[in-house]
Design an enzyme around this catalytic site. Sequence first.
Site, PDB file in Angstrom:
ATOM      1  N   GLY A   1      37.169  37.140 -15.275  1.00  0.00           N
ATOM      2  CA  GLY A   1      36.196  38.114 -15.759  1.00  0.00           C
ATOM      3  C   GLY A   1      36.859  39.402 -16.201  1.00  0.00           C
ATOM      4  O   GLY A   1      38.019  39.405 -16.620  1.00  0.00           O
TER       5      GLY A   1
ATOM      6  N   SER B   1      38.366  43.361 -16.065  1.00  0.00           N
ATOM      7  CA  SER B   1      39.294  44.094 -15.200  1.00  0.00           C
ATOM      8  C   SER B   1      38.533  45.028 -14.253  1.00  0.00           C
ATOM      9  O   SER B   1      38.997  45.296 -13.139  1.00  0.00           O
ATOM     10  CB  SER B   1      40.289  44.890 -16.047  1.00  0.00           C
ATOM     11  OG  SER B   1      39.616  45.768 -16.926  1.00  0.00           O
ATOM     12  N   LYS B   2      37.365  45.507 -14.680  1.00  0.00           N
ATOM     13  CA  LYS B   2      36.551  46.381 -13.821  1.00  0.00           C
ATOM     14  C   LYS B   2      36.141  45.650 -12.545  1.00  0.00           C
ATOM     15  O   LYS B   2      36.315  46.167 -11.437  1.00  0.00           O
ATOM     16  CB  LYS B   2      35.305  46.843 -14.587  1.00  0.00           C
ATOM     17  CG  LYS B   2      34.372  47.726 -13.784  1.00  0.00           C
ATOM     18  CD  LYS B   2      33.128  48.095 -14.589  1.00  0.00           C
ATOM     19  CE  LYS B   2      32.154  48.919 -13.747  1.00  0.00           C
ATOM     20  NZ  LYS B   2      30.910  49.247 -14.497  1.00  0.00           N
TER      21      LYS B   2
ATOM     22  N   GLU C   1      42.157  36.339 -13.490  1.00  0.00           N
ATOM     23  CA  GLU C   1      42.231  35.986 -14.914  1.00  0.00           C
ATOM     24  C   GLU C   1      41.342  36.979 -15.659  1.00  0.00           C
ATOM     25  O   GLU C   1      40.120  36.810 -15.699  1.00  0.00           O
ATOM     26  CB  GLU C   1      41.766  34.545 -15.133  1.00  0.00           C
ATOM     27  CG  GLU C   1      42.658  33.499 -14.485  1.00  0.00           C
ATOM     28  CD  GLU C   1      44.029  33.403 -15.135  1.00  0.00           C
ATOM     29  OE1 GLU C   1      44.178  33.841 -16.286  1.00  0.00           O
ATOM     30  OE2 GLU C   1      44.957  32.903 -14.478  1.00  0.00           O
TER      31      GLU C   1
ATOM     32  N   CYS D   1      38.376  35.713 -23.690  1.00  0.00           N
ATOM     33  CA  CYS D   1      39.380  36.620 -23.127  1.00  0.00           C
ATOM     34  C   CYS D   1      40.652  36.677 -23.966  1.00  0.00           C
ATOM     35  O   CYS D   1      41.386  37.665 -23.915  1.00  0.00           O
ATOM     36  CB  CYS D   1      39.706  36.221 -21.693  1.00  0.00           C
ATOM     37  SG  CYS D   1      40.299  34.515 -21.528  1.00  0.00           S
TER      38      CYS D   1
END
Length: 395
Positions: free
Chosen positions: A107, A109-110, A129, A164
Amino acid sequence: MAPEKAKTSLTTFPASAEIVSEPLGVVLVISAWNYPFLLSIDPVIGAISAGNAVVLKPSELAPASSALLTKLLEQYLDPSAVRVVEGAVTETSALLEQKWDKIFYTGSSKIGRVIMAAAAKHLTPVVLELGGKSPVVVDSDTDLKVTVRRIIVGKWGCNNGQACISPDYILTTKEYAPKLIDAMKLELEKFYGKNPIESKDMSRIVNSNHFDRLSKLLDEKEVSDKIVYGGEKDRENLKIAPTILLDVPLDSLIMSEEIFGPLLPILTLNNLEESFDVIRSRPKPLAAYLFTHNKKLKERFAATVSAGGIVVNDIAVHLALHTLPFGGVGESGMGAYHGKFSFDAFSHKKAVLYRSLFGDSAVRYPPYSRGKLRLLKALVDSNIFDLFKVLLGLA
């Protein structure tokens, strides 16, 4: 799964050694909405193959896929070993409060930071990831038609940019940019027609929140007037046309966060050498792409650009090669999987040494003398020449 033989040395002679892959235990897999089946099943297969019990938390943003995964996994797999937990923030938060032997998350980075902070409380290892702004460097020494077609299918053909490893921005020279843009316009019209929003080959934006987020990127002052192609939006049907922008400000929102949608900025440079500085000035991406015939440029790009993965003369296809690890570096993630790398990601590599009770030497035990220390040093260094010198009294 079989133990891997490992070399031994004079220090442990006589002995044999091996590396045993053992399951970590009970692992948590939190998957994403953009490829909800693949990004759930792929890591779950790795976890099962390594011998772990698994809890899968599919994304609530793909509710139909989440419900299907729950139904199928309950029907075909042992519920004492593999379970699915559906839900949103509340359920995920409750899962993260538990102690796991590993957490695998796909998902943003937050949320990745939230996952890592929760895992740290229990010293739980993680595979993250994530994503990032994956650049595409286009050299003038390339096959323009093939380059453009591969960029288009890698950007808009893969979930309309909601991937992504989707190209996030293009770097090329001021001189070459007009040719590149004209070729992209031509091929986009061939693929999706004059009104791409109506194309059946164009994916929707996943929901209204993401539609509004992308609209905000596009509507920002000093960005909206940089559109050179596309820009059409249909909120009711959650459709945004393929959109190309030229030389947006580097400090704009669209260049500050991962786009994850059908918007593609092109940044122009005086020369391609500057592309290395642009990429290095930003967080390390999940993927980096280069299109060129130039062999030296290919080699330099592969050697000096730090990214989760690099593809030369194509987009995203490294994902399909199970002999390559797939994962990020720095802010684009940590850990890797796919193929055997999935098995390794969910295994502990246990060192095992088998020694004989015969051949015990007094040299390792006190009291120590200079002669014993010289012999020990030769043994530790596995230096047969020095060992014979000590034994013959020559050292």
